[in-house]
Write a protein that holds these residues in place. Sequence first.
Motif, PDB file in Angstrom:
ATOM      1  N   ASP A 163       0.849  -1.190   0.000  1.00  0.00           N
ATOM      2  CA  ASP A 163       0.000   0.000   0.000  1.00  0.00           C
ATOM      3  C   ASP A 163       0.887   1.244   0.000  1.00  0.00           C
ATOM      4  OD1 ASP A 163      -2.017   1.819   0.227  1.00  0.00           O
ATOM      5  OD2 ASP A 163      -2.592   1.244   2.259  1.00  0.00           O
ATOM      6  N   LEU A 164       0.833   1.999  -1.076  1.00  0.00           N
ATOM      7  CA  LEU A 164       1.705   3.178  -1.215  1.00  0.00           C
ATOM      8  C   LEU A 164       0.990   4.491  -0.920  1.00  0.00           C
ATOM      9  CD1 LEU A 164       3.552   2.179  -4.496  1.00  0.00           C
ATOM     10  CD2 LEU A 164       4.374   1.961  -2.153  1.00  0.00           C
ATOM     11  N   LYS A 165      -0.281   4.447  -0.551  1.00  0.00           N
ATOM     12  CA  LYS A 165      -1.017   5.697  -0.361  1.00  0.00           C
ATOM     13  C   LYS A 165      -0.487   6.540   0.794  1.00  0.00           C
ATOM     14  CE  LYS A 165      -4.788   3.662   2.279  1.00  0.00           C
ATOM     15  NZ  LYS A 165      -6.199   3.322   2.245  1.00  0.00           N
ATOM     16  N   ASN A 166       0.229   5.944   1.724  1.00  0.00           N
ATOM     17  CA  ASN A 166       0.781   6.713   2.847  1.00  0.00           C
ATOM     18  C   ASN A 166       2.235   7.137   2.629  1.00  0.00           C
ATOM     19  OD1 ASN A 166      -1.607   6.608   4.390  1.00  0.00           O
ATOM     20  ND2 ASN A 166      -1.113   4.540   5.038  1.00  0.00           N
ATOM     21  N   VAL A 167       2.785   6.785   1.472  1.00  0.00           N
ATOM     22  CA  VAL A 167       4.159   7.185   1.147  1.00  0.00           C
ATOM     23  C   VAL A 167       4.100   8.572   0.520  1.00  0.00           C
ATOM     24  CG1 VAL A 167       6.204   6.611  -0.206  1.00  0.00           C
ATOM     25  CG2 VAL A 167       4.794   4.785   0.756  1.00  0.00           C
ATOM     26  N   SER A 168       4.982   9.461   0.930  1.00  0.00           N
ATOM     27  CA  SER A 168       4.952  10.825   0.404  1.00  0.00           C
ATOM     28  C   SER A 168       5.327  10.853  -1.075  1.00  0.00           C
ATOM     29  CB  SER A 168       5.922  11.721   1.181  1.00  0.00           C
ATOM     30  OG  SER A 168       7.261  11.385   0.869  1.00  0.00           O
ATOM     31  N   THR A 169       4.812  11.836  -1.769  1.00  0.00           N
ATOM     32  CA  THR A 169       5.150  12.014  -3.180  1.00  0.00           C
ATOM     33  C   THR A 169       6.646  12.208  -3.342  1.00  0.00           C
ATOM     34  OG1 THR A 169       2.986  12.993  -3.584  1.00  0.00           O
ATOM     35  CG2 THR A 169       4.687  13.412  -5.232  1.00  0.00           C
TER      36      THR A 169
END
Length: 54
Positions: A2-8
Amino acid sequence: MDLKNVSTKALVEELVSREAVEKTAIEPYEEYSITIGKEKINDAGPVVILRIWD
């Protein structure tokens, strides 16, 4: 994964470190133009453009 919590910022840093990615940074107020087929984008920075061919 799940990458949705990784910053841009972290995602871009990881992509730029890869062999098949080219980063172009446009400075503030610097003009740029991108043409793809019939679509043309004219704008000004700041912007980071990633060219990914993998």
